[in-house]
Design a protein around this motif. Structure first.
Motif, PDB file in Angstrom:
ATOM      1  N   LEU B 226      35.138  35.017  37.987  1.00  0.00           N
ATOM      2  CA  LEU B 226      34.730  36.382  38.324  1.00  0.00           C
ATOM      3  C   LEU B 226      35.002  37.311  37.136  1.00  0.00           C
ATOM      4  CD1 LEU B 226      33.680  38.317  40.493  1.00  0.00           C
ATOM      5  CD2 LEU B 226      36.053  38.728  41.139  1.00  0.00           C
ATOM      6  N   VAL B 227      36.182  37.167  36.541  1.00  0.00           N
ATOM      7  CA  VAL B 227      36.501  37.973  35.358  1.00  0.00           C
ATOM      8  C   VAL B 227      35.445  37.705  34.279  1.00  0.00           C
ATOM      9  CG1 VAL B 227      38.151  38.304  33.484  1.00  0.00           C
ATOM     10  CG2 VAL B 227      38.964  38.049  35.832  1.00  0.00           C
ATOM     11  N   GLY B 228      35.108  36.440  34.088  1.00  0.00           N
ATOM     12  CA  GLY B 228      34.113  36.081  33.079  1.00  0.00           C
ATOM     13  C   GLY B 228      32.771  36.742  33.356  1.00  0.00           C
ATOM     14  N   TRP B 259      36.404  53.273  39.831  1.00  0.00           N
ATOM     15  CA  TRP B 259      37.437  52.747  40.725  1.00  0.00           C
ATOM     16  C   TRP B 259      36.834  52.021  41.919  1.00  0.00           C
ATOM     17  CZ3 TRP B 259      42.762  52.516  40.412  1.00  0.00           C
ATOM     18  CH2 TRP B 259      43.311  53.084  39.260  1.00  0.00           C
ATOM     19  N   SER B 260      35.753  52.537  42.446  1.00  0.00           N
ATOM     20  CA  SER B 260      35.219  51.839  43.628  1.00  0.00           C
ATOM     21  C   SER B 260      34.558  50.522  43.207  1.00  0.00           C
ATOM     22  CB  SER B 260      34.289  52.734  44.450  1.00  0.00           C
ATOM     23  OG  SER B 260      33.115  53.014  43.741  1.00  0.00           O
ATOM     24  N   ALA B 261      34.027  50.480  41.960  1.00  0.00           N
ATOM     25  CA  ALA B 261      33.517  49.188  41.467  1.00  0.00           C
ATOM     26  C   ALA B 261      34.661  48.192  41.307  1.00  0.00           C
ATOM     27  CB  ALA B 261      32.796  49.370  40.141  1.00  0.00           C
ATOM     28  N   LEU B 262      35.824  48.716  40.848  1.00  0.00           N
ATOM     29  CA  LEU B 262      37.002  47.842  40.720  1.00  0.00           C
ATOM     30  C   LEU B 262      37.424  47.303  42.082  1.00  0.00           C
ATOM     31  CD1 LEU B 262      39.368  49.608  38.153  1.00  0.00           C
ATOM     32  CD2 LEU B 262      38.169  47.433  37.903  1.00  0.00           C
ATOM     33  N   VAL B 263      37.385  48.202  43.076  1.00  0.00           N
ATOM     34  CA  VAL B 263      37.746  47.773  44.440  1.00  0.00           C
ATOM     35  C   VAL B 263      36.767  46.678  44.894  1.00  0.00           C
ATOM     36  CG1 VAL B 263      37.875  48.456  46.852  1.00  0.00           C
ATOM     37  CG2 VAL B 263      38.872  49.920  45.094  1.00  0.00           C
ATOM     38  N   SER B 266      37.693  43.461  43.355  1.00  0.00           N
ATOM     39  CA  SER B 266      38.851  42.766  43.929  1.00  0.00           C
ATOM     40  C   SER B 266      38.548  42.227  45.320  1.00  0.00           C
ATOM     41  CB  SER B 266      40.105  43.646  43.932  1.00  0.00           C
ATOM     42  OG  SER B 266      39.782  44.989  43.996  1.00  0.00           O
ATOM     43  N   VAL B 267      37.668  42.943  46.060  1.00  0.00           N
ATOM     44  CA  VAL B 267      37.281  42.395  47.374  1.00  0.00           C
ATOM     45  C   VAL B 267      36.580  41.049  47.184  1.00  0.00           C
ATOM     46  CG1 VAL B 267      35.740  42.720  49.348  1.00  0.00           C
ATOM     47  CG2 VAL B 267      37.153  44.618  48.551  1.00  0.00           C
TER      48      VAL B 267
END
Lengths: 264, 292
Positions: B226-228, B259-263, B266-267
Protein backbone atom coordinates in the motif's frame (compact mmCIF):
# COMPACT_ATOMS: atom_id res chain seq x y z
CA UNK A 1 32.96 -60.44 5.76
CA UNK A 2 31.55 -63.92 6.28
CA UNK A 3 28.36 -64.70 4.39
CA UNK A 4 25.33 -63.54 6.35
CA UNK A 5 23.32 -66.30 7.92
CA UNK A 6 19.91 -66.58 6.33
CA UNK A 7 18.33 -65.68 9.66
CA UNK A 8 20.62 -62.76 10.33
CA UNK A 9 19.06 -59.33 9.96
CA UNK A 10 21.90 -57.13 11.20
CA UNK A 11 25.55 -58.05 11.05
CA UNK A 12 28.14 -55.58 12.37
CA UNK A 13 31.84 -56.32 12.54
CA UNK A 14 34.59 -54.08 13.84
CA UNK A 15 32.21 -51.20 13.38
CA UNK A 16 33.59 -47.81 14.36
CA UNK A 17 32.48 -44.22 14.04
CA UNK A 18 34.58 -41.21 14.92
CA UNK A 19 33.06 -37.73 14.87
CA UNK A 20 35.42 -34.87 14.05
CA UNK A 21 34.51 -32.07 16.43
CA UNK A 22 36.18 -28.77 17.22
CA UNK A 23 37.55 -30.37 20.41
CA UNK A 24 39.18 -33.13 18.40
CA UNK A 25 37.92 -36.55 17.34
CA UNK A 26 35.24 -38.27 19.41
CA UNK A 27 34.99 -42.03 19.15
CA UNK A 28 31.25 -42.63 19.32
CA UNK A 29 31.56 -46.30 18.37
CA UNK A 30 34.58 -48.53 18.53
CA UNK A 31 34.97 -52.17 17.43
CA UNK A 32 31.33 -53.14 17.67
CA UNK A 33 30.74 -56.79 16.71
CA UNK A 34 27.14 -57.80 16.81
CA UNK A 35 24.76 -60.01 14.91
CA UNK A 36 21.01 -59.79 15.34
CA UNK A 37 18.73 -62.55 14.16
CA UNK A 38 15.27 -62.43 12.71
CA UNK A 39 12.48 -61.98 15.26
CA UNK A 40 14.81 -60.93 18.07
CA UNK A 41 14.02 -58.11 20.47
CA UNK A 42 17.37 -56.53 21.27
CA UNK A 43 17.77 -53.70 23.74
CA UNK A 44 20.75 -51.37 23.84
CA UNK A 45 21.42 -49.94 27.26
CA UNK A 46 24.12 -47.69 28.65
CA UNK A 47 24.82 -44.20 29.96
CA UNK A 48 24.61 -41.23 27.64
CA UNK A 49 27.49 -41.01 25.20
CA UNK A 50 27.88 -44.79 24.97
CA UNK A 51 26.90 -44.80 21.30
CA UNK A 52 23.62 -46.71 21.58
CA UNK A 53 21.68 -44.14 19.60
CA UNK A 54 24.59 -43.71 17.18
CA UNK A 55 24.55 -47.46 16.50
CA UNK A 56 20.83 -47.29 15.70
CA UNK A 57 21.43 -44.29 13.44
CA UNK A 58 24.18 -46.17 11.61
CA UNK A 59 21.75 -49.01 10.93
CA UNK A 60 19.25 -46.44 9.65
CA UNK A 61 21.84 -44.75 7.39
CA UNK A 62 21.45 -41.51 9.35
CA UNK A 63 25.19 -41.72 10.20
CA UNK A 64 28.02 -43.23 8.16
CA UNK A 65 30.49 -45.52 9.97
CA UNK A 66 34.16 -44.58 9.60
CA UNK A 67 35.52 -48.12 9.94
CA UNK A 68 34.37 -51.73 9.93
CA UNK A 69 31.32 -53.03 8.18
CA UNK A 70 27.62 -53.43 8.74
CA UNK A 71 24.92 -55.11 6.71
CA UNK A 72 21.14 -55.16 7.00
CA UNK A 73 19.48 -58.15 5.33
CA UNK A 74 22.76 -58.50 3.43
CA UNK A 75 22.57 -54.95 2.13
CA UNK A 76 24.45 -51.78 2.99
CA UNK A 77 22.56 -49.33 5.25
CA UNK A 78 21.92 -47.07 2.27
CA UNK A 79 20.50 -49.90 0.17
CA UNK A 80 18.40 -51.03 3.12
CA UNK A 81 17.04 -47.53 3.58
CA UNK A 82 16.28 -47.25 -0.12
CA UNK A 83 14.52 -50.60 0.08
CA UNK A 84 12.54 -49.23 3.07
CA UNK A 85 13.74 -52.15 5.15
CA UNK A 86 13.08 -50.57 8.53
CA UNK A 87 10.71 -48.33 10.45
CA UNK A 88 12.27 -45.81 12.82
CA UNK A 89 10.64 -44.50 15.99
CA UNK A 90 12.29 -41.43 17.50
CA UNK A 91 12.29 -40.32 21.11
CA UNK A 92 9.84 -37.55 20.21
CA UNK A 93 6.72 -38.62 18.38
CA UNK A 94 7.55 -36.21 15.52
CA UNK A 95 4.01 -36.23 14.18
CA UNK A 96 3.24 -33.51 11.63
CA UNK A 97 0.96 -31.09 13.50
CA UNK A 98 -0.97 -30.19 10.34
CA UNK A 99 -1.93 -33.80 9.63
CA UNK A 100 -4.59 -35.82 11.40
CA UNK A 101 -3.53 -39.09 13.02
CA UNK A 102 -4.63 -41.13 10.01
CA UNK A 103 -2.84 -38.79 7.63
CA UNK A 104 0.30 -38.97 9.74
CA UNK A 105 0.22 -42.75 9.46
CA UNK A 106 -0.43 -42.30 5.73
CA UNK A 107 2.70 -40.14 5.27
CA UNK A 108 5.23 -42.92 4.59
CA UNK A 109 2.63 -44.73 2.48
CA UNK A 110 2.12 -41.63 0.32
CA UNK A 111 5.87 -41.24 -0.08
CA UNK A 112 6.20 -44.88 -1.09
CA UNK A 113 3.44 -44.49 -3.66
CA UNK A 114 0.92 -46.89 -2.16
CA UNK A 115 -2.60 -46.61 -3.58
CA UNK A 116 -5.37 -44.84 -1.72
CA UNK A 117 -7.39 -47.99 -1.01
CA UNK A 118 -4.39 -49.88 0.22
CA UNK A 119 -3.43 -46.91 2.41
CA UNK A 120 -6.87 -46.92 3.99
CA UNK A 121 -6.65 -50.63 4.82
CA UNK A 122 -3.18 -50.32 6.30
CA UNK A 123 -4.05 -47.26 8.39
CA UNK A 124 -6.98 -49.14 9.89
CA UNK A 125 -4.88 -52.22 10.59
CA UNK A 126 -1.96 -50.40 12.21
CA UNK A 127 -4.13 -48.06 14.27
CA UNK A 128 -5.98 -51.15 15.53
CA UNK A 129 -2.64 -52.67 16.41
CA UNK A 130 -1.66 -49.74 18.65
CA UNK A 131 -5.20 -49.34 20.06
CA UNK A 132 -5.86 -45.98 18.47
CA UNK A 133 -9.01 -46.81 16.54
CA UNK A 134 -11.47 -43.96 16.82
CA UNK A 135 -8.75 -41.30 16.85
CA UNK A 136 -8.20 -41.22 13.06
CA UNK A 137 -9.55 -37.71 12.61
CA UNK A 138 -7.85 -36.15 15.64
CA UNK A 139 -4.88 -33.84 15.37
CA UNK A 140 -1.72 -34.67 17.34
CA UNK A 141 -2.23 -31.89 19.89
CA UNK A 142 -5.58 -33.45 20.84
CA UNK A 143 -3.80 -36.64 22.00
CA UNK A 144 -1.79 -37.36 25.17
CA UNK A 145 1.97 -37.93 24.94
CA UNK A 146 1.56 -41.69 25.17
CA UNK A 147 -1.06 -41.76 22.44
CA UNK A 148 1.13 -39.60 20.22
CA UNK A 149 4.00 -42.03 20.63
CA UNK A 150 1.65 -44.92 19.79
CA UNK A 151 0.62 -43.06 16.65
CA UNK A 152 4.27 -42.68 15.70
CA UNK A 153 4.77 -46.43 16.22
CA UNK A 154 1.75 -47.05 13.99
CA UNK A 155 3.39 -44.83 11.37
CA UNK A 156 6.59 -46.90 11.55
CA UNK A 157 4.59 -50.12 11.25
CA UNK A 158 2.38 -48.94 8.41
CA UNK A 159 4.69 -49.89 5.56
CA UNK A 160 5.36 -53.37 6.92
CA UNK A 161 9.11 -53.28 7.28
CA UNK A 162 10.39 -56.36 9.11
CA UNK A 163 12.79 -54.35 11.20
CA UNK A 164 11.74 -51.77 13.79
CA UNK A 165 14.37 -49.37 15.18
CA UNK A 166 13.24 -47.60 18.34
CA UNK A 167 15.32 -44.85 19.94
CA UNK A 168 14.13 -44.37 23.55
CA UNK A 169 10.55 -44.17 22.33
CA UNK A 170 9.09 -44.05 25.84
CA UNK A 171 11.88 -42.00 27.43
CA UNK A 172 9.82 -38.85 27.73
CA UNK A 173 6.73 -40.54 29.20
CA UNK A 174 5.79 -41.11 32.82
CA UNK A 175 6.23 -44.52 34.37
CA UNK A 176 2.56 -45.55 34.39
CA UNK A 177 2.16 -44.84 30.69
CA UNK A 178 5.52 -46.44 30.00
CA UNK A 179 4.51 -49.72 31.73
CA UNK A 180 1.34 -49.81 29.70
CA UNK A 181 3.14 -49.16 26.42
CA UNK A 182 5.83 -51.75 27.23
CA UNK A 183 3.10 -54.34 27.66
CA UNK A 184 1.47 -53.28 24.39
CA UNK A 185 4.78 -53.31 22.56
CA UNK A 186 5.49 -56.88 23.67
CA UNK A 187 2.05 -57.94 22.49
CA UNK A 188 2.61 -56.19 19.19
CA UNK A 189 5.98 -57.87 18.76
CA UNK A 190 4.34 -61.23 19.48
CA UNK A 191 1.66 -60.58 16.84
CA UNK A 192 3.93 -59.32 14.08
CA UNK A 193 7.15 -61.28 14.60
CA UNK A 194 9.24 -58.26 13.69
CA UNK A 195 12.87 -57.76 14.62
CA UNK A 196 13.14 -54.89 17.09
CA UNK A 197 16.19 -52.86 18.11
CA UNK A 198 15.32 -50.82 21.15
CA UNK A 199 17.47 -48.14 22.77
CA UNK A 200 16.74 -47.36 26.40
CA UNK A 201 18.40 -46.23 29.61
CA UNK A 202 15.95 -48.02 31.86
CA UNK A 203 17.12 -51.39 33.20
CA UNK A 204 13.62 -52.76 34.00
CA UNK A 205 12.40 -51.75 30.56
CA UNK A 206 15.33 -53.47 28.85
CA UNK A 207 14.96 -56.66 30.87
CA UNK A 208 11.19 -56.80 30.55
CA UNK A 209 11.16 -56.37 26.77
CA UNK A 210 14.23 -58.06 25.40
CA UNK A 211 15.35 -61.45 24.26
CA UNK A 212 18.86 -60.02 24.34
CA UNK A 213 20.36 -57.02 26.11
CA UNK A 214 23.42 -55.25 24.76
CA UNK A 215 25.23 -53.33 27.51
CA UNK A 216 27.34 -50.44 26.24
CA UNK A 217 29.74 -47.96 27.82
CA UNK A 218 31.18 -44.61 26.78
CA UNK A 219 34.58 -43.14 25.88
CA UNK A 220 34.92 -44.82 23.46
CA UNK A 221 31.39 -46.11 22.82
CA UNK A 222 31.62 -49.89 22.87
CA UNK A 223 29.78 -53.10 23.71
CA UNK A 224 30.81 -54.44 27.13
CA UNK A 225 28.34 -57.26 27.62
CA UNK A 226 25.62 -59.13 25.74
CA UNK A 227 23.06 -60.84 27.96
CA UNK A 228 20.67 -63.52 26.69
CA UNK A 229 17.35 -63.33 28.46
CA UNK A 230 16.04 -66.54 29.99
CA UNK A 231 12.54 -65.15 30.39
CA UNK A 232 9.74 -66.76 28.36
CA UNK A 233 8.29 -64.88 25.38
CA UNK A 234 4.97 -64.55 27.19
CA UNK A 235 5.59 -61.94 29.89
CA UNK A 236 2.93 -60.56 32.22
CA UNK A 237 3.88 -57.28 33.96
CA UNK A 238 4.34 -59.04 37.31
CA UNK A 239 7.16 -61.11 35.89
CA UNK A 240 9.23 -58.15 36.99
CA UNK A 241 9.03 -59.36 40.59
CA UNK A 242 10.27 -62.86 39.73
CA UNK A 243 13.77 -63.90 40.91
CA UNK A 244 14.72 -64.69 37.32
CA UNK A 245 13.92 -61.14 36.23
CA UNK A 246 15.81 -59.66 39.15
CA UNK A 247 18.84 -61.83 38.39
CA UNK A 248 19.01 -60.57 34.82
CA UNK A 249 18.53 -56.99 35.99
CA UNK A 250 21.38 -57.44 38.45
CA UNK A 251 23.63 -58.70 35.67
CA UNK A 252 22.79 -55.70 33.52
CA UNK A 253 23.51 -53.40 36.43
CA UNK A 254 26.86 -55.10 37.03
CA UNK A 255 27.69 -54.77 33.36
CA UNK A 256 26.90 -51.08 33.41
CA UNK A 257 28.98 -50.56 36.52
CA UNK A 258 31.96 -52.48 35.13
CA UNK A 259 31.93 -50.53 31.89
CA UNK A 260 31.48 -47.14 33.45
CA UNK A 261 34.43 -45.35 34.94
CA UNK A 262 33.40 -43.51 38.09
CA UNK A 263 36.64 -41.63 38.46
CA UNK A 264 35.18 -38.55 36.77
CA UNK B 1 -17.77 -9.21 29.01
CA UNK B 2 -14.07 -10.01 29.17
CA UNK B 3 -13.64 -8.66 25.69
CA UNK B 4 -15.28 -5.43 26.85
CA UNK B 5 -13.00 -5.08 29.85
CA UNK B 6 -9.79 -6.30 28.22
CA UNK B 7 -10.04 -4.63 24.85
CA UNK B 8 -12.74 -2.05 24.31
CA UNK B 9 -12.16 0.02 27.45
CA UNK B 10 -8.38 0.42 27.09
CA UNK B 11 -8.61 1.10 23.35
CA UNK B 12 -11.37 3.68 23.76
CA UNK B 13 -9.54 5.40 26.62
CA UNK B 14 -6.36 5.68 24.59
CA UNK B 15 -8.29 6.94 21.58
CA UNK B 16 -10.12 9.58 23.65
CA UNK B 17 -6.79 10.73 25.09
CA UNK B 18 -5.30 11.07 21.61
CA UNK B 19 -8.29 13.06 20.35
CA UNK B 20 -8.01 15.46 23.30
CA UNK B 21 -4.29 15.85 22.65
CA UNK B 22 -5.00 16.45 18.95
CA UNK B 23 -7.45 19.26 19.80
CA UNK B 24 -4.93 20.88 22.12
CA UNK B 25 -2.26 20.84 19.42
CA UNK B 26 -4.74 22.04 16.79
CA UNK B 27 -5.46 25.11 18.92
CA UNK B 28 -1.77 25.73 19.63
CA UNK B 29 -0.66 25.32 16.01
CA UNK B 30 -3.49 27.27 14.41
CA UNK B 31 -3.39 30.13 16.96
CA UNK B 32 -0.62 32.25 15.33
CA UNK B 33 -2.40 32.34 11.97
CA UNK B 34 -5.73 33.07 13.64
CA UNK B 35 -4.22 35.91 15.70
CA UNK B 36 -2.77 37.36 12.50
CA UNK B 37 -6.09 37.12 10.67
CA UNK B 38 -7.96 38.72 13.57
CA UNK B 39 -5.49 41.60 13.79
CA UNK B 40 -5.82 42.35 10.09
CA UNK B 41 -9.59 42.21 10.32
CA UNK B 42 -9.39 44.48 13.36
CA UNK B 43 -11.24 42.02 15.54
CA UNK B 44 -10.59 41.22 19.17
CA UNK B 45 -12.50 38.01 19.94
CA UNK B 46 -13.02 36.65 23.43
CA UNK B 47 -10.99 33.60 24.43
CA UNK B 48 -13.74 30.98 23.81
CA UNK B 49 -14.59 32.58 20.47
CA UNK B 50 -10.89 32.54 19.52
CA UNK B 51 -10.62 28.82 20.32
CA UNK B 52 -13.68 28.10 18.20
CA UNK B 53 -12.17 29.98 15.27
CA UNK B 54 -8.81 28.12 15.46
CA UNK B 55 -10.76 24.88 15.07
CA UNK B 56 -12.80 26.07 12.09
CA UNK B 57 -10.23 27.47 9.66
CA UNK B 58 -10.59 26.60 5.98
CA UNK B 59 -6.90 25.79 5.54
CA UNK B 60 -5.66 25.10 9.06
CA UNK B 61 -2.03 24.18 9.81
CA UNK B 62 -3.39 21.23 11.78
CA UNK B 63 -7.04 20.44 11.11
CA UNK B 64 -9.17 19.54 14.10
CA UNK B 65 -10.45 15.95 14.33
CA UNK B 66 -14.06 16.91 13.62
CA UNK B 67 -13.00 18.78 10.45
CA UNK B 68 -11.20 15.70 9.16
CA UNK B 69 -14.10 13.48 10.19
CA UNK B 70 -16.65 15.68 8.40
CA UNK B 71 -14.52 15.88 5.26
CA UNK B 72 -13.89 12.13 5.32
CA UNK B 73 -17.57 11.35 5.83
CA UNK B 74 -18.73 13.69 3.03
CA UNK B 75 -16.18 12.45 0.54
CA UNK B 76 -16.75 8.80 1.38
CA UNK B 77 -20.50 8.46 1.79
CA UNK B 78 -22.20 11.40 0.10
CA UNK B 79 -20.36 11.42 -3.25
CA UNK B 80 -21.06 9.10 -6.12
CA UNK B 81 -18.22 6.58 -6.15
CA UNK B 82 -17.41 7.48 -9.75
CA UNK B 83 -16.89 11.11 -8.75
CA UNK B 84 -13.37 12.49 -8.79
CA UNK B 85 -13.98 13.83 -5.30
CA UNK B 86 -15.02 10.48 -3.84
CA UNK B 87 -12.48 8.95 -1.49
CA UNK B 88 -13.91 5.54 -2.32
CA UNK B 89 -12.95 6.10 -5.95
CA UNK B 90 -9.41 7.17 -5.05
CA UNK B 91 -9.03 4.36 -2.54
CA UNK B 92 -10.13 1.85 -5.18
CA UNK B 93 -7.54 3.13 -7.66
CA UNK B 94 -4.79 2.74 -5.06
CA UNK B 95 -6.19 -0.56 -3.83
CA UNK B 96 -6.17 -2.15 -7.28
CA UNK B 97 -2.48 -1.43 -7.84
CA UNK B 98 -1.73 -2.45 -4.25
CA UNK B 99 -3.39 -5.83 -4.74
CA UNK B 100 -1.72 -6.48 -8.08
CA UNK B 101 1.68 -5.49 -6.68
CA UNK B 102 1.09 -7.56 -3.55
CA UNK B 103 0.21 -10.62 -5.64
CA UNK B 104 3.36 -10.19 -7.76
CA UNK B 105 5.46 -9.53 -4.66
CA UNK B 106 4.19 -12.59 -2.81
CA UNK B 107 4.82 -14.88 -5.77
CA UNK B 108 8.26 -13.36 -6.39
CA UNK B 109 9.15 -13.58 -2.69
CA UNK B 110 8.15 -17.25 -2.53
CA UNK B 111 10.12 -18.08 -5.70
CA UNK B 112 13.22 -16.34 -4.36
CA UNK B 113 12.88 -18.17 -1.03
CA UNK B 114 12.50 -21.55 -2.74
CA UNK B 115 15.60 -20.80 -4.81
CA UNK B 116 17.61 -19.73 -1.78
CA UNK B 117 16.61 -22.81 0.22
CA UNK B 118 17.37 -25.26 -2.59
CA UNK B 119 20.46 -23.86 -4.27
CA UNK B 120 23.54 -23.07 -2.22
CA UNK B 121 24.79 -20.72 -4.93
CA UNK B 122 21.63 -18.61 -4.69
CA UNK B 123 21.80 -18.70 -0.90
CA UNK B 124 25.29 -17.18 -1.03
CA UNK B 125 24.74 -14.71 -3.85
CA UNK B 126 21.16 -13.50 -3.72
CA UNK B 127 20.59 -12.40 -0.15
CA UNK B 128 23.05 -9.46 -0.13
CA UNK B 129 21.45 -8.09 -3.30
CA UNK B 130 17.98 -8.45 -1.87
CA UNK B 131 18.96 -6.60 1.28
CA UNK B 132 20.77 -3.92 -0.77
CA UNK B 133 17.64 -3.48 -2.87
CA UNK B 134 15.71 -2.48 0.23
CA UNK B 135 18.18 0.18 1.28
CA UNK B 136 17.47 2.27 -1.83
CA UNK B 137 14.82 4.88 -1.04
CA UNK B 138 11.66 4.01 -2.90
CA UNK B 139 11.09 7.69 -3.67
CA UNK B 140 14.30 7.64 -5.75
CA UNK B 141 13.33 4.53 -7.69
CA UNK B 142 9.66 5.25 -8.30
CA UNK B 143 10.01 8.08 -10.85
CA UNK B 144 12.65 6.14 -12.81
CA UNK B 145 10.47 3.07 -13.02
CA UNK B 146 7.52 5.13 -14.16
CA UNK B 147 9.57 7.05 -16.75
CA UNK B 148 11.24 3.93 -18.13
CA UNK B 149 7.94 2.14 -18.50
CA UNK B 150 6.25 5.18 -20.01
CA UNK B 151 9.07 5.28 -22.60
CA UNK B 152 8.19 1.79 -23.76
CA UNK B 153 4.50 2.61 -23.75
CA UNK B 154 3.48 0.99 -20.49
CA UNK B 155 1.53 3.33 -18.24
CA UNK B 156 -1.23 3.15 -15.68
CA UNK B 157 -1.62 0.25 -13.32
CA UNK B 158 1.47 -1.85 -14.09
CA UNK B 159 4.30 0.59 -13.21
CA UNK B 160 2.57 1.43 -9.94
CA UNK B 161 2.03 -2.24 -9.14
CA UNK B 162 5.71 -2.96 -9.81
CA UNK B 163 6.73 -0.42 -7.20
CA UNK B 164 4.45 -2.22 -4.73
CA UNK B 165 6.08 -5.47 -5.79
CA UNK B 166 9.49 -3.98 -5.12
CA UNK B 167 8.53 -3.25 -1.54
CA UNK B 168 6.47 -6.36 -0.81
CA UNK B 169 8.61 -9.21 -2.12
CA UNK B 170 11.25 -8.59 0.54
CA UNK B 171 9.34 -9.52 3.72
CA UNK B 172 7.84 -12.54 1.95
CA UNK B 173 11.25 -13.75 0.73
CA UNK B 174 12.85 -13.36 4.17
CA UNK B 175 9.88 -14.93 5.98
CA UNK B 176 9.63 -17.85 3.59
CA UNK B 177 13.35 -18.64 3.76
CA UNK B 178 12.90 -18.92 7.51
CA UNK B 179 9.65 -20.86 7.11
CA UNK B 180 10.99 -23.37 4.59
CA UNK B 181 13.97 -23.95 6.88
CA UNK B 182 11.83 -24.24 10.01
CA UNK B 183 11.42 -28.07 10.13
CA UNK B 184 13.68 -29.52 12.80
CA UNK B 185 16.41 -32.07 12.01
CA UNK B 186 14.20 -34.74 13.56
CA UNK B 187 11.57 -34.30 10.83
CA UNK B 188 14.19 -34.23 8.10
CA UNK B 189 15.70 -37.44 9.53
CA UNK B 190 12.25 -38.99 9.49
CA UNK B 191 11.78 -38.13 5.80
CA UNK B 192 15.29 -39.50 5.16
CA UNK B 193 14.36 -42.86 6.71
CA UNK B 194 11.44 -43.04 4.26
CA UNK B 195 13.90 -42.38 1.43
CA UNK B 196 11.74 -39.39 0.48
CA UNK B 197 12.83 -37.40 -2.57
CA UNK B 198 13.72 -33.72 -2.30
CA UNK B 199 10.42 -32.72 -3.87
CA UNK B 200 8.45 -34.95 -1.49
CA UNK B 201 10.26 -33.40 1.46
CA UNK B 202 9.51 -29.98 0.00
CA UNK B 203 5.79 -30.49 -0.56
CA UNK B 204 4.97 -32.67 2.41
CA UNK B 205 7.19 -31.06 5.03
CA UNK B 206 8.73 -27.70 4.13
CA UNK B 207 5.69 -26.12 2.50
CA UNK B 208 3.15 -26.93 5.25
CA UNK B 209 5.68 -25.94 7.92
CA UNK B 210 6.20 -22.55 6.26
CA UNK B 211 2.52 -21.55 6.15
CA UNK B 212 2.47 -19.61 9.46
CA UNK B 213 5.60 -17.73 8.35
CA UNK B 214 3.99 -16.96 5.00
CA UNK B 215 0.97 -15.28 6.54
CA UNK B 216 3.03 -13.35 9.09
CA UNK B 217 5.21 -11.95 6.31
CA UNK B 218 2.23 -11.33 4.03
CA UNK B 219 0.79 -9.03 6.70
CA UNK B 220 3.93 -6.90 6.53
CA UNK B 221 4.04 -7.18 2.74
CA UNK B 222 0.49 -6.00 2.17
CA UNK B 223 1.09 -2.86 4.24
CA UNK B 224 4.33 -2.25 2.33
CA UNK B 225 2.44 -2.73 -0.95
CA UNK B 226 0.00 0.00 0.00
CA UNK B 227 2.84 2.37 0.86
CA UNK B 228 4.42 1.50 -2.49
CA UNK B 229 1.22 2.21 -4.39
CA UNK B 230 0.70 5.57 -2.68
CA UNK B 231 4.33 6.60 -3.16
CA UNK B 232 4.15 5.53 -6.82
CA UNK B 233 1.25 7.94 -7.36
CA UNK B 234 3.22 10.94 -6.08
CA UNK B 235 5.85 11.44 -8.84
CA UNK B 236 3.82 10.05 -11.69
CA UNK B 237 1.41 12.94 -11.89
CA UNK B 238 -1.33 10.45 -11.35
CA UNK B 239 -4.76 12.00 -11.46
CA UNK B 240 -6.39 9.43 -9.24
CA UNK B 241 -5.50 7.50 -6.14
CA UNK B 242 -4.79 8.30 -2.52
CA UNK B 243 -1.28 9.45 -3.43
CA UNK B 244 -2.63 11.82 -6.09
CA UNK B 245 -5.14 13.15 -3.58
CA UNK B 246 -2.32 13.82 -1.08
CA UNK B 247 -0.29 15.61 -3.74
CA UNK B 248 -3.23 17.75 -4.90
CA UNK B 249 -3.97 18.63 -1.29
CA UNK B 250 -0.36 19.71 -0.82
CA UNK B 251 -0.42 21.88 -3.99
CA UNK B 252 -3.50 23.76 -2.92
CA UNK B 253 -2.81 23.72 0.84
CA UNK B 254 -6.00 21.74 1.35
CA UNK B 255 -4.79 20.37 4.67
CA UNK B 256 -8.15 18.89 5.57
CA UNK B 257 -8.16 16.97 2.28
CA UNK B 258 -4.65 15.67 2.97
CA UNK B 259 -5.65 14.43 6.38
CA UNK B 260 -8.81 12.75 5.21
CA UNK B 261 -6.85 11.08 2.39
CA UNK B 262 -4.43 9.84 5.07
CA UNK B 263 -7.37 8.49 7.06
CA UNK B 264 -8.65 6.76 3.91
CA UNK B 265 -5.18 5.25 3.42
CA UNK B 266 -5.07 3.89 6.96
CA UNK B 267 -8.59 2.49 6.67
CA UNK B 268 -7.49 0.61 3.55
CA UNK B 269 -4.34 -0.58 5.36
CA UNK B 270 -6.34 -1.85 8.34
CA UNK B 271 -8.75 -3.64 6.01
CA UNK B 272 -5.92 -5.29 4.06
CA UNK B 273 -3.96 -6.42 7.11
CA UNK B 274 -7.14 -7.71 8.76
CA UNK B 275 -8.08 -9.59 5.61
CA UNK B 276 -4.68 -11.29 5.43
CA UNK B 277 -4.95 -12.11 9.13
CA UNK B 278 -8.40 -13.66 8.70
CA UNK B 279 -7.22 -15.65 5.66
CA UNK B 280 -4.27 -16.86 7.74
CA UNK B 281 -6.54 -17.98 10.57
CA UNK B 282 -8.84 -19.83 8.19
CA UNK B 283 -5.92 -21.68 6.59
CA UNK B 284 -4.40 -22.48 9.98
CA UNK B 285 -7.74 -23.79 11.22
CA UNK B 286 -8.03 -26.04 8.19
CA UNK B 287 -4.52 -27.32 8.93
CA UNK B 288 -5.55 -28.47 12.39
CA UNK B 289 -4.27 -25.46 14.31
CA UNK B 290 -5.15 -25.40 17.96
CA UNK B 291 -7.89 -22.79 18.48
CA UNK B 292 -6.36 -19.89 20.39
Amino acid sequence: MQPAHSNTVIEASKLGLTFQTSDGPVRALSDVDLSIGKGEFVSFIGPSGCGKTTFLRVIADLERPTSGSISINGMSPQQAREARAYGYVFQAAALFPWRTIENNVALPLEIMGISRDERKARIKRTLDLVNLSGFEKKYPWQLSGGMQQRASIARALAFDADLLLMDEPFGALDEIVRDHLNEQLLKLWGQTNKTICFVTHSIPEAVYLSTRIVVMSPRPGRVTDVIESTLPRERPLDIRESPEFLAIAARVRDGLRAGHSYDD
Amino acid sequence: MDRFRDKIIPVTTLLAGLVVLWYVFAVIMNAPVQRDMDRRAGEDPRFSEFIGKTLAQAKPTLPAPHQVATNFFENTFTRKITSNRSLVYHAWVTLSSTLLGFAFGTVLGILIAVGIVHFIALDRSLMPWIIASQTIPILAIAPMVVVVFAAIGVTGLLPKALISTYLSFFPVAVGMVKGLRSPEILYLDLMHTYNASASQTFWKLRVPASVPYLFASMKVAVAASLVGAIVAELPTGAVAGIGAKLLAGAYYSQTIDIWSALVAGSVVAVLLVTLVGVAGRIVERSMGGRPA
